[in-house]
Design a protein around this motif. Structure first.
Motif, PDB file in Angstrom:
ATOM      1  N   GLY A 308       0.789  -1.223   0.000  1.00 22.03           N
ATOM      2  CA  GLY A 308       0.000   0.000   0.000  1.00 22.03           C
ATOM      3  C   GLY A 308       0.822   1.275   0.000  1.00 22.03           C
ATOM      4  N   LEU A 309       2.057   1.206  -0.525  1.00 23.55           N
ATOM      5  CA  LEU A 309       2.915   2.400  -0.545  1.00 23.55           C
ATOM      6  C   LEU A 309       2.463   3.356  -1.644  1.00 23.55           C
ATOM      7  N   ASP A 310       2.843   4.619  -1.478  1.00 19.43           N
ATOM      8  CA  ASP A 310       2.593   5.624  -2.505  1.00 19.43           C
ATOM      9  C   ASP A 310       3.278   5.207  -3.802  1.00 19.43           C
ATOM     10  N   SER A 311       2.632   5.482  -4.926  1.00 18.85           N
ATOM     11  CA  SER A 311       3.137   5.025  -6.222  1.00 18.85           C
ATOM     12  C   SER A 311       4.558   5.523  -6.495  1.00 18.85           C
ATOM     13  N   MET A 312       4.830   6.818  -6.234  1.00 20.18           N
ATOM     14  CA  MET A 312       6.155   7.375  -6.508  1.00 20.18           C
ATOM     15  C   MET A 312       7.196   6.791  -5.573  1.00 20.18           C
ATOM     16  N   LEU A 313       6.832   6.586  -4.295  1.00 16.18           N
ATOM     17  CA  LEU A 313       7.771   5.979  -3.344  1.00 16.18           C
ATOM     18  C   LEU A 313       8.100   4.554  -3.758  1.00 16.18           C
ATOM     19  N   ALA A 314       7.088   3.822  -4.201  1.00 11.87           N
ATOM     20  CA  ALA A 314       7.309   2.445  -4.654  1.00 11.87           C
ATOM     21  C   ALA A 314       8.241   2.416  -5.865  1.00 11.87           C
ATOM     22  N   GLN A 315       8.051   3.365  -6.792  1.00  5.59           N
ATOM     23  CA  GLN A 315       8.930   3.438  -7.963  1.00  5.59           C
ATOM     24  C   GLN A 315      10.356   3.793  -7.556  1.00  5.59           C
ATOM     25  N   ASN A 316      10.517   4.678  -6.575  1.00  4.17           N
ATOM     26  CA  ASN A 316      11.847   5.044  -6.102  1.00  4.17           C
ATOM     27  C   ASN A 316      12.571   3.840  -5.509  1.00  4.17           C
ATOM     28  N   ILE A 317      11.840   3.037  -4.744  1.00  4.70           N
ATOM     29  CA  ILE A 317      12.435   1.812  -4.180  1.00  4.70           C
ATOM     30  C   ILE A 317      12.844   0.874  -5.319  1.00  4.70           C
ATOM     31  N   GLY A 318      11.970   0.767  -6.329  1.00  3.46           N
ATOM     32  CA  GLY A 318      12.294  -0.061  -7.490  1.00  3.46           C
ATOM     33  C   GLY A 318      13.533   0.412  -8.217  1.00  3.46           C
ATOM     34  N   GLN A 319      13.693   1.744  -8.348  1.00  4.32           N
ATOM     35  CA  GLN A 319      14.883   2.296  -9.008  1.00  4.32           C
ATOM     36  C   GLN A 319      16.154   1.959  -8.236  1.00  4.32           C
ATOM     37  N   LEU A 320      16.079   2.020  -6.909  1.00 12.53           N
ATOM     38  CA  LEU A 320      17.242   1.667  -6.081  1.00 12.53           C
ATOM     39  C   LEU A 320      17.608   0.197  -6.265  1.00 12.53           C
ATOM     40  N   LEU A 321      16.582  -0.659  -6.335  1.00 14.15           N
ATOM     41  CA  LEU A 321      16.840  -2.087  -6.553  1.00 14.15           C
ATOM     42  C   LEU A 321      17.456  -2.321  -7.927  1.00 14.15           C
ATOM     43  N   GLU A 322      16.966  -1.595  -8.937  1.00 15.30           N
ATOM     44  CA  GLU A 322      17.525  -1.740 -10.287  1.00 15.30           C
ATOM     45  C   GLU A 322      18.966  -1.240 -10.348  1.00 15.30           C
ATOM     46  N   LEU A 323      19.231  -0.106  -9.692  1.00 19.82           N
ATOM     47  CA  LEU A 323      20.617   0.382  -9.618  1.00 19.82           C
ATOM     48  C   LEU A 323      21.523  -0.648  -8.955  1.00 19.82           C
ATOM     49  N   GLY A 324      21.039  -1.242  -7.860  1.00 24.29           N
ATOM     50  CA  GLY A 324      21.819  -2.263  -7.165  1.00 24.29           C
ATOM     51  C   GLY A 324      22.097  -3.461  -8.049  1.00 24.29           C
TER      52      GLY A 324
END
Length: 398
Positions: A308-324
């Protein structure tokens, strides 16, 4: 999916509010101006980060080689010697900048900057994550190959302009080596483009998944062989051992940069280490799934739907995972590049050219033909897809 860093950030409320405020204050639509500022800041961050990685590459080279040879390596400047690359940078800046009296001064000064420009220009299309890349042009692969060719020009001009026999030999070796090994590397890249159906790095990565069996390296036997052809050619293009003949210290003093001192010499070294990172990043994008994260965690949809996270926050977490994911795979290949340098002896010039023209280039051409036949015969499906479908069909008959 996001195409550039501006496209990604434009989804946030902060971007919309900033554009609206500036537009009201300046009296015209400020969207293009804000986009330009974001691109400029993004370019500075990427260049700064990669310059740091290039500097740390010299530290990693020393530490890994020391580990392989049961030595300590740098251990005086900073904890575990990690600030050694900063000390080296200061040393390069403070050393006297000497230009040989009989050198072609303009070309001598231009050569290291050509190497740096060629390397930094390729960073524009390196896919760090789905939302954090500077641009995603539809011919991104060809753009990268073309810009990387400037490094070969810089190496040759550095040797040619020095008015030194050692430098000239190193420059000639560098030019012939880089031009030769670009052929199998480019043919292999084209064979991977056949699978993806496009020249954009985003297209190449989107055709893959986050799990190893979804990567192009395991798509078919020709792609598997192609990975090793590309990796060997990339080692030669970046003048890494066992292909470091342009700067063979046992034969040419220091090769094409023998006459360089101070920061000009440092620019050649920095360009080499950043280029190693770039070619490893390209290998990751072509063969190892790029920034893809298992179970589609990079898109952020799971965090939105399940947590239930905010859409932009969820995308930011996804970007960090992709960078990793991207940096983990790229730095793993970076380690292999250094490992190979301190494991294999240097080749002779004739062996170097024989490997390229008699082995790698024919194998790359065979792979290209084989890839085309595979894509036509099996309708573009991977070997794992064929095995799975065969197993399901067999189970259905029983």
């Amino acid at each position: 999916m996001n195409s550039t860093v501006v496209t990604y950030l434009s989804q946030s409320k902060e971007f919309t509010n900033t554009v609206a405020w500036l537009s009201k204050a300046l009296g015209f639509d400020a969207t293009s101006m804000v986009a330009f500022i974001i691109f400029a800041i993004g370019a500075l961050i990427v260049v700064g980060a990669l310059a740091t990685i290039g500097g740390l590459g010299t530290y990693a080279e020393r530490k890994i080689s020391a580990d392989l040879q049961m030595r300590q390596g740098p251990n005086r400047v900073g904890p575990y010697g990690i600030l050694q690359f900063l000390a080296d940078g200061v040393k390069m800046i403070l050393k006297e900048d000497i230009i040989p009296a009989q050198a072609d001064k303009f070309t001598f000064i231009l050569a290291p900057f050509l190497c740096m420009i060629g390397v930094f220009a390729t960073l524009a299309v390196v896919p760090f994550s789905s939302g954090l890349m500077l641009t995603d042009i539809n011919v991104g692969v060809f753009y990268l190959v073309g810009m990387a060719s400037l490094v070969g020009v810089g190496v040759f001009l550095g040797g040619y302009s020095s008015n030194s026999k050692w430098s000239m030999l190193g420059g000639m070796r560098g030019a012939s080596q880089i031009i030769s090994y670009e052929i199998p590397a480019t043919i292999t890249i084209v064979s991977m483009v056949l699978i993806a159906g496009g020249l954009s790095f985003k297209t190449l990565i989107n055709g893959q998944g986050g799990l190893p069996h979804e990567w192009y390296i395991l798509h078919n036997p020709f792609a598997f062989i192609g990975f090793f052809v590309y990796f060997i050619a990339a080692l030669a293009e970046t003048n890494r051992a066992p292909f470091d003949l342009p700067e063979a210290e046992s034969e040419l003093v220091s090769g094409y940069h023998t006459e360089y001192s101070g920061m000009r010499f440092g620019l050649f070294a920095l360009a080499e280490y950043i280029e190693v990172f770039v070619v490893c990043g390209v290998a990751v994008a072509l063969f190892l799934g790029g920034y893809k994260v298992p179970f589609d965690l990079g898109s952020g949809h799971i965090f939105t739907e399940k947590l239930g996270l905010d859409s932009m926050l969820a995308q930011n977490i996804g970007q960090l995972l992709e960078l990793g994911a991207f940096f983990t795979k790229t730095l793993a290949l970076y380690y292999v590049v250094i490992w190979v340098r301190w494991t294999l002896p240097r080749l002779r010039v004739d062996q170097l050219m024989t490997l390229c023209w008699k082995y790698l280039t024919p194998i790359a051409l065979f792979n290209l033909l084989g890839m085309a036949v595979w894509m036509y015969a099996f309708d573009g499906r991977s070997i794992f897809s064929l095995i799975f479908n065969s197993a399901v069909s067999a189970a259905g008959h029983h």
